[in-house]
Enzyme design. Structure first.
Site, PDB file in Angstrom:
ATOM      1  N   ASP A 102      39.925  40.360  32.889  1.00  0.00           N
ATOM      2  CA  ASP A 102      40.155  39.510  34.069  1.00  0.00           C
ATOM      3  C   ASP A 102      40.942  40.373  35.033  1.00  0.00           C
ATOM      4  OD1 ASP A 102      40.996  37.687  35.964  1.00  0.00           O
ATOM      5  OD2 ASP A 102      41.544  36.129  34.518  1.00  0.00           O
ATOM      6  N   ASP A 132      39.371  37.734  42.055  1.00  0.00           N
ATOM      7  CA  ASP A 132      39.783  37.271  40.721  1.00  0.00           C
ATOM      8  C   ASP A 132      38.506  37.130  39.906  1.00  0.00           C
ATOM      9  OD1 ASP A 132      40.900  36.038  38.534  1.00  0.00           O
ATOM     10  OD2 ASP A 132      41.556  34.234  39.596  1.00  0.00           O
ATOM     11  N   TYR A 173      38.003  29.990  23.881  1.00  0.00           N
ATOM     12  CA  TYR A 173      38.929  30.885  23.172  1.00  0.00           C
ATOM     13  C   TYR A 173      39.136  30.314  21.781  1.00  0.00           C
ATOM     14  CZ  TYR A 173      39.567  31.498  28.147  1.00  0.00           C
ATOM     15  OH  TYR A 173      39.324  31.655  29.484  1.00  0.00           O
ATOM     16  N   ASP A 203      67.139  52.734  42.810  1.00  0.00           N
ATOM     17  CA  ASP A 203      66.808  52.782  44.228  1.00  0.00           C
ATOM     18  C   ASP A 203      65.303  52.992  44.470  1.00  0.00           C
ATOM     19  OD1 ASP A 203      66.727  55.308  43.276  1.00  0.00           O
ATOM     20  OD2 ASP A 203      67.967  56.216  44.832  1.00  0.00           O
ATOM     21  N   HIS A 263      42.348  25.822  30.213  1.00  0.00           N
ATOM     22  CA  HIS A 263      42.780  25.967  31.609  1.00  0.00           C
ATOM     23  C   HIS A 263      41.773  25.283  32.536  1.00  0.00           C
ATOM     24  CE1 HIS A 263      39.788  29.183  32.153  1.00  0.00           C
ATOM     25  NE2 HIS A 263      40.206  29.690  31.000  1.00  0.00           N
ATOM     26  N   HIS A 288      46.144  32.207  43.273  1.00  0.00           N
ATOM     27  CA  HIS A 288      46.086  30.746  43.167  1.00  0.00           C
ATOM     28  C   HIS A 288      46.491  30.268  44.551  1.00  0.00           C
ATOM     29  CE1 HIS A 288      46.832  31.464  38.627  1.00  0.00           C
ATOM     30  NE2 HIS A 288      45.567  31.592  38.947  1.00  0.00           N
ATOM     31  N   HIS A 343      40.133  27.483  40.971  1.00  0.00           N
ATOM     32  CA  HIS A 343      41.259  27.287  41.902  1.00  0.00           C
ATOM     33  C   HIS A 343      40.881  27.910  43.234  1.00  0.00           C
ATOM     34  CE1 HIS A 343      42.235  31.534  41.063  1.00  0.00           C
ATOM     35  NE2 HIS A 343      42.020  31.251  39.794  1.00  0.00           N
ATOM     36  N   GLU A 399      34.213  34.615  35.137  1.00  0.00           N
ATOM     37  CA  GLU A 399      34.866  34.136  36.363  1.00  0.00           C
ATOM     38  C   GLU A 399      34.302  34.855  37.589  1.00  0.00           C
ATOM     39  OE1 GLU A 399      39.121  34.926  36.572  1.00  0.00           O
ATOM     40  OE2 GLU A 399      39.351  33.363  38.092  1.00  0.00           O
ATOM     41  N   GLU A 441      35.590  29.506  36.576  1.00  0.00           N
ATOM     42  CA  GLU A 441      36.003  30.295  35.422  1.00  0.00           C
ATOM     43  C   GLU A 441      36.065  29.529  34.107  1.00  0.00           C
ATOM     44  OE1 GLU A 441      40.241  31.427  35.509  1.00  0.00           O
ATOM     45  OE2 GLU A 441      40.271  30.784  37.583  1.00  0.00           O
ATOM     46  N   HIS A 464      47.199  34.827  29.219  1.00  0.00           N
ATOM     47  CA  HIS A 464      47.793  35.757  30.191  1.00  0.00           C
ATOM     48  C   HIS A 464      48.201  37.074  29.531  1.00  0.00           C
ATOM     49  CE1 HIS A 464      48.784  32.314  33.200  1.00  0.00           C
ATOM     50  NE2 HIS A 464      47.519  32.697  33.238  1.00  0.00           N
ATOM     51  N   ARG A 466      35.659  34.547  28.780  1.00  0.00           N
ATOM     52  CA  ARG A 466      35.798  33.902  30.099  1.00  0.00           C
ATOM     53  C   ARG A 466      34.842  34.598  31.045  1.00  0.00           C
ATOM     54  NH1 ARG A 466      40.799  33.709  30.458  1.00  0.00           N
ATOM     55  NH2 ARG A 466      41.470  35.525  31.640  1.00  0.00           N
TER      56      ARG A 466
HETATM   57  N1  GLY Z   1      43.542  35.795  36.886  1.00  0.00           N
HETATM   58  C1  GLY Z   1      44.200  34.562  37.054  1.00  0.00           C
HETATM   59  C2  GLY Z   1      43.272  33.444  36.996  1.00  0.00           C
HETATM   60  O1  GLY Z   1      42.160  33.588  36.540  1.00  0.00           O
HETATM   61  O2  GLY Z   1      43.562  32.373  37.440  1.00  0.00           O
HETATM   62 MN    MN Z   2      41.170  35.449  36.602  1.00  0.00          MN
HETATM   63 MN    MN Z   3      41.234  32.597  38.327  1.00  0.00          MN
END
Ligand code: GLY
Ligand code: MN
Ligand code: MN
Length: 433
Positions: free
Chosen positions: A257, A268, A385, A40, A347, A358, A351, A404, A381, A240, A402
């Protein structure tokens, strides 16, 4: 602290949406349900982004009905005020305040929805409702449509997702939204500064994550935009990675990230920095290459440009650099044509960003890339890797980088909303000294 979005702005959004919907249509939007995380105990409530965008209304158990060109175009069904329940879960807005403070034309108890909805849907040719997403809601909506048809012998209305109309609206941020996004991005960038100052070998990834969470929470950004990724060493090669369970080691990089949500607007932001404060020569080579790709991409962010142009600019620099470092062999143009870089950068380069990480909004319309306009916000970003599955000199293994940032398209170019976090090798090492 930026001001909350005034209710006049929500009302203006609804007005503009009602005009786009046209006559003989209706829209049905469910508020996000509250959800249990165990027995609950509930998850923190997060409103559905479209519902919030149109109302600023932050309660569950509510349904918004839009009825263009009628006496009451904006109808809300919501929870009634009940002292015996409010003593447990806090004050509710109720129907009176919904009309007065949220500007809806009529508000009814959610318990009345089953009897009122078939009448509200009479004679509609199009009903904007996202079928096949939530089964219980589908059954309810189809039942109301059925009852309406039985009562009126009307034709079957077409069902269409409202996001067709709301997504293009949400893609261009208003000045008030930009203020909130700048604040979310700044808090997130500040947290990277704090983490760079506090990180040390022997610390656990979750302990570093706690620095971010603390900074967000203590500044009234009480939720994250997504689970933070705090990835030391080879964990950075798991795109991820959110377990955040490992110990941070001397000589490794840590890729973080992380972004907070402020009044439901997302940040982000990623930074990658050495646990001990000094990049190794290999780490520095890869970092600088990602940064060069970031800078090439950033130059392409201005009105009239496109996400594809940003992607191409970044990929060109990455591929050229990977060849120079002998991580790829061949002619740059051939390697780009064969997407050889995907071995290291798998990737997209960015975005849309907004009420969702996203965020909604098309990238292509009729096969043509969507051009940037002032008020759009996107991430940039690039990354590299290098996992041990890549057959190259071992000295490169386990480096994952990365970078970003959150970028606003301005009338003349762009503004980096998350610029408070250091980005150059020198600035990072300087801060960490
Ligand atoms: N943190 C998710 C992305 O970079 O798209
Ligand atoms: Mn990110
Ligand atoms: Mn992102």
């Amino acid at each position: 602290m930026p001001a909350p979005i005034p209710f006049t702005e929500y009302r203006a959004r609804v007005k503009s949406l009602l005009e786009k919907m046209g006559p003989d249509t209706a829209a049905i939007l469910y508020a996000a349900p509250s959800a249990y995380r165990s027995r609950d105990t509930e998850y923190a409530y997060r409103q559905d982004s479209d519902f919030y965008y149109l109302t600023g209304f932050n309660e569950s158990h509510a349904v918004l009905v839009l009825l263009p060109q009628t006496e009451t175009p904006v109808v809300l069904f919501n929870q009634t005020r009940k002292a015996e329940e409010e003593i447990w879960s806090g004050a509710r807005i109720g129907q009176e305040a919904a009309v007065k403070e949220y500007g809806v034309d009529a508000a009814f108890a959610i318990d009345e929805i089953a009897t009122r909805m078939p009448k509200l849907l009479a004679q509609k040719k199009i009903i904007y409702y996202p079928i096949n997403q939530v089964r219980d809601q589908d059954l309810e909506v189809l039942k109301w449509i059925n009852q309406m048809q039985t009562a009126t012998r009307g034709a079957t209305p077409d069902l269409m997702p409202l996001s067709k109309l709301t997504a293009p609206m949400r893609l261009i941020k208003s000045p008030a939204e930009i203020e909130l996004m700048r604040h979310a991005a700044t808090l997130s960038a500040q947290a990277h500064n704090i983490a760079m100052e506090k990180v040390h070998a022997g610390q656990f990834e979750y302990q570093l994550a706690a620095e971010y969470l603390y900074h967000y929470n203590v500044n009234d950004a009480r939720d994250v935009a997504y689970l933070p990724i705090v990835a030391g060493g080879k964990n950075a090669c798991v795109l991820h990675y959110t377990a955040n369970t490992d110990v941070l080691r001397d000589g490794d990089l840590v890729l973080v990230d992380a972004g907070c949500e402020y009044q439901n607007y997302c940040a982000d932001v990623s930074r990658t920095f050495p646990v001990n404060g000094r990049f190794t020569p290999e780490q520095a080579e890869i970092y600088q290459l990602v940064l060069d790709a970031y800078r090439a991409g950033l130059k392409q962010i201005h009105p009239g440009s496109t996400m594809i142009k940003v992607q191409n600019a970044a990929i060109e620099v990455l591929t050229q650099g990977l060849v120079e470092l002998k991580l790829l062999q061949g002619k740059v143009s051939d390697l780009i044509a064969h997407t050889a870089y995907k071995k290291f950068f798998m990737h997209g380069v960015g975005h849309w960003l907004g009420l969702d990480v996203h965020d909604v909004g098309a990238y292509k319309i009729n096969n043509e890339p969507v051009t940037f306009k002032a008020g759009m916000v996107l991430t940039l970003e690039p990354g590299i890797y290098i996992s041990e599955s890549v057959e190259i000199d071992k000295k490169w293994w386990h480096i994952g980088v990365r970078i970003e940032d959150d970028i606003l398209v301005t009338p003349k170019g762009h503004e980096v909303l998350s610029s408070a976090a250091p980005i150059s090798l020198e600035d990072i090492e300087q801060l960490m000294r």
